[in-house]
Design a protein around this motif. Structure first.
Motif, PDB file in Angstrom:
ATOM      1  N   LEU A 134      -0.443   5.078  -0.200  1.00 25.10           N
ATOM      2  CA  LEU A 134      -0.595   5.744   1.088  1.00 25.10           C
ATOM      3  C   LEU A 134       0.652   6.489   1.551  1.00 25.10           C
ATOM      4  O   LEU A 134       0.563   7.345   2.430  1.00 25.10           O
TER       5      LEU A 134
ATOM      6  N   TYR B 207      -2.603   2.565   7.496  1.00 25.06           N
ATOM      7  CA  TYR B 207      -2.203   1.321   6.830  1.00 25.06           C
ATOM      8  C   TYR B 207      -2.933   0.083   7.333  1.00 25.06           C
ATOM      9  O   TYR B 207      -2.986  -0.923   6.646  1.00 25.06           O
TER      10      TYR B 207
ATOM     11  N   LEU C 188       0.814  -1.222   0.000  1.00 22.29           N
ATOM     12  CA  LEU C 188       0.000   0.000   0.000  1.00 22.29           C
ATOM     13  C   LEU C 188       0.847   1.272   0.000  1.00 22.29           C
ATOM     14  O   LEU C 188       0.299   2.371  -0.124  1.00 22.29           O
TER      15      LEU C 188
ATOM     16  N   PRO D 217      -7.735   0.656   5.540  1.00 17.56           N
ATOM     17  CA  PRO D 217      -7.914  -0.277   4.412  1.00 17.56           C
ATOM     18  C   PRO D 217      -8.833  -1.447   4.745  1.00 17.56           C
ATOM     19  O   PRO D 217      -9.696  -1.816   3.942  1.00 17.56           O
TER      20      PRO D 217
END
Length: 567
Positions: free
Chosen positions: A42, A180, A38, A184
């Protein structure tokens, strides 16, 4: 008890075990500042947030600085949520025209959601506007859960690092936990819940006409988004008063399974994070095994008690388990399992009414919370809670063999033991002192719904749930009074921050110590002997502390039931 019921329980356990390593590996990379899948998406957002806040994730903090940052952040969240409730009547996104929330209830609710407790002395659909639900309660669900994860990571660093002064950066840990880990997963879960039939709308409540011609108002709202984080973040506060027994929050068997797994997922994964960060995954599995032993014992007793039911009902020729207060969709097995999960993990969401359980069935949720909810526990909170018991267990082991206690190569000395005991003892102090005062005051006794030992259990459960930051209720107790709003609020604050501060002090003390290599006399902390010692210490501390109170509550109620008396 049935074979099918046990198969359902074992399927749940198997799914949780399978999630431990992948979630643990991912979270280890996140909190070590490593690249994840990610990161391309992010990473720029994370760096932008640091610039906006005027902080640098590479600037690590002493434990006192870490603690001050955590306290100030939570104070700001408390004040914001209190203000939103008090000003609710004049704020937008209030299609039902909710009035301002009274001061004592606003205090209780702000303390509740800020401490990750989510005790609710109100009906969500009839008290809180969409704005308060989204900008107040849901936001606190995220950041209170992220705070718990951050504290657990800081304590893990205390064991994993050597000869240092810093335990990380609170702002970085908070941001990474939210950005994180929680966000999500909650986005995915929200979409799944919507697909399963959970509402997600900012439109007004639906007006319907029944078959008899009466008008009915059906409450809807942004439910799926709050449901996802209330479960994953082990917050527990429902959009609806009926919580996860409401079909809009828990449409069926699949959503029920997803919710149970979500409650345990992050807490179980943190045991693997610990093992990876200290360089020995066996250490994490040993802690997970201790949690598992306590959990399965609780499930077995609760399921047995509810499946056995009440002998007075059987005497009437009615067979089967105790279905009072339970959803027919889930039955005895899944109701008992959900009750043990939610009180083992400091979640507080319920799909059955715990006050309707048998005496021994209701005893298990009480014990889970009184032990500090270290059986997986709340996200982060359960793990740093069980590490406090690890410190005590290692100290006891050192006394038995006449050696300086060591854990993961770190010497456990007087300061760490004192801080651990302070953190552990603050919970029973809050639970039992407030209960003792409440049962002596007319204003406290006036709120119970049932006389006798069950009424005592209602009060004990309320303060236990508050101090343990669980949020579930025994039902029957009318908690929306000035006395209970204020005192349960104080119990929540005590149970949250008088555990966190000593835990951070232990992290600060340990991080400065050298790591000593294991020797022939080192007590191994990754095998069955250590698991048994840890389980024994947890049970002895809980048993010695709470047995007198439990004896005059659920235990005496059980024997009265066997003699033909109910309450």
């Amino acid at each position: 008890m049935t074979l099918f019921g046990w198969i359902q329980i074992l399927v749940f356990c198997g799914i949780v075990i399978l999630l431990v390593k992948p979630l643990g590996g991912y979270m280890t990379r996140v909190f070590s500042g490593e690249r994840t899948f990610l990161s391309p998406i992010l990473g720029p957002v994370e760096r932008g947030l640091y610039r906006l806040a005027g902080t640098n994730d590479r600037e690590e903090q002493h434990w006192t600085t870490y603690a001050v940052g955590m306290l100030l952040f939570n104070l700001a969240g408390f004040l914001l949520l209190y203000a939103l409730q008090r000003l609710q009547g004049g704020l937008p996104f209030n299609p039902a025209g909710m009035a301002a929330v009274p001061p004592e209830l606003s205090f209780n609710t702000a303390a509740s959601f800020m401490t990750n407790t989510n005790w609710q002395n109100y009906g969500g659909e009839s008290t809180m506007s969409y704005l308060v639900q989204m900008a107040g309660l849901t936001v606190q669900n995220f950041v209170s859960a992220a705070t718990g994860i951050a504290i657990a990571i800081a304590l893990i660093r205390g064991f994993a690092r050597a000869s240092g002064r810093s335990i990380g950066n609170f702002w970085a840990d908070l941001t990474r936990a939210t950005l994180y880990v929680l966000l999500p997963l909650c986005i995915v879960l929200s979409l799944v819940y919507v697909a399963l039939g959970v509402p997600q709308t900012i439109g007004g409540y639906v007006q319907a006409t029944t078959l008899e011609g009466a008008r009915q108002t059906i409450a809807v709202g942004p439910v799926a988004s709050q449901l996802a984080i209330k479960i994953l973040g082990t917050n527990g506060g429902g959009f609806f008063n009926a919580n996860s027994s409401h079909p809009f929050e828990n449409p069926g068997a699949i959503s029920n399974l997803i919710q149970m797994v979500s409650i345990f997922a992050i807490g179980a994964g943190l045991t693997n994070v610990f093992g990876r960060m200290v360089g020995d995954q066996r250490q994490g599995w040993a802690i997970f095994a201790a949690m598992g032993v306590l959990f399965l014992a609780g499930v077995a007793v609760c399921y047995w008690a509810e499946a056995a039911g009440n002998p007075l009902v059987h005497a009437l020729g009615i067979e089967g388990g105790n279905m009072e207060g339970k959803e027919v969709r889930f039955g005895v097995a899944l109701s008992a399992l959900f009750a043990v999960i939610t009180t083992a993990a400091s979640c507080g969401a319920v799909n059955a009414m715990h006050g309707s359980f048998t005496a021994l069935g209701g005893l298990i949720p009480l014990i889970n919370m009184e032990l500090g909810e270290v059986i997986v526990g709340g996200v982060g909170a359960g793990f740093y809670g069980i590490l406090l018991f690890v410190v005590i267990a290692i100290f006891v082991a050192g006394l038995m063999v006449g050696r300086t206690p060591e854990y993961i190569g770190k010497k456990i000395e007087a300061k760490e033991v004192k801080m651990a005991m302070l953190a552990i003892l603050c919970l029973p102090a809050a639970m039992l002192i407030f209960t003792a005062i409440a049962v002596l005051l007319p204003t406290g006794v006036a709120s119970i719904g049932t006389p006798g030992p069950h009424g005592f259990s209602e009060i004990l459960y309320a303060y236990t749930s508050g101090a343990a930051n669980n949020g579930s209720a025994f039902a029957g107790l009318s908690g929306n009074t000035p006395w209970y709003n204020v005192t349960i609020g104080l119990a929540m604050l005590t149970g949250r921050f008088l555990v966190i501060i000593p835990a951070l002090a232990i992290a600060g003390s340990l991080v400065a110590k050298k790591i000593h290599p294991a020797s022939a006399g080192t007590f191994p902390t990754h095998g069955p002997l250590f698991v048994g010692l840890l389980v024994g210490v947890i049970l002895i501390v809980g048993g010695l502390t709470f047995f007198p109170a439990l004896a005059v509550g659920p235990i005496v109620e059980h024997f009265a039931m066997q003699l033909g008396q109910t309450f």
